[in-house]
Scaffold this motif. Structure first.
Motif: not given
Length: 92
Positions: A1, A61-62, A65, A91
């Motif tokens: 991501m 992993d979002r 972030c 994103w």
């Protein structure tokens, strides 16, 4: 991501591009030293009291972030020389 955030800044009490660059360099250096991200000035190069910074981070992993970018924005918000205005997330 890949997470990116673009934010506009108003920089107070500067009278030249040289002073603006000094403020931005200080913010960019702190961000790079403390967080796992890249940062660059991306707009308003010739404006004394306005700047745009883009911050980018990569994680598996979002949530990771988002957390890293939010910490960086909190650091920017804590700088008395600059005020963060428009902020946009992206994103990939």
């Amino acid at each position: 991501m890949i997470g990116a955030v673009r934010c506009e800044l108003l920089i107070y009490d500067v009278q030249s591009l040289k002073q603006k660059r000094s403020v931005l360099k200080s913010i960019q250096t702190r961000l790079k030293q403390r967080y796992n991200l890249s940062v660059a000035e991306t707009a308003y190069y010739d404006s004394w009291q306005r700047a745009e910074l883009t911050l980018v981070t990569v994680a598996n992993d979002r949530v990771v972030c988002e957390r890293e970018l939010q910490r960086a924005l909190t650091l920017i918000d804590g700088q008395p020389e600059a005020e963060r205005t428009i902020t946009e997330y992206e994103w990939l």
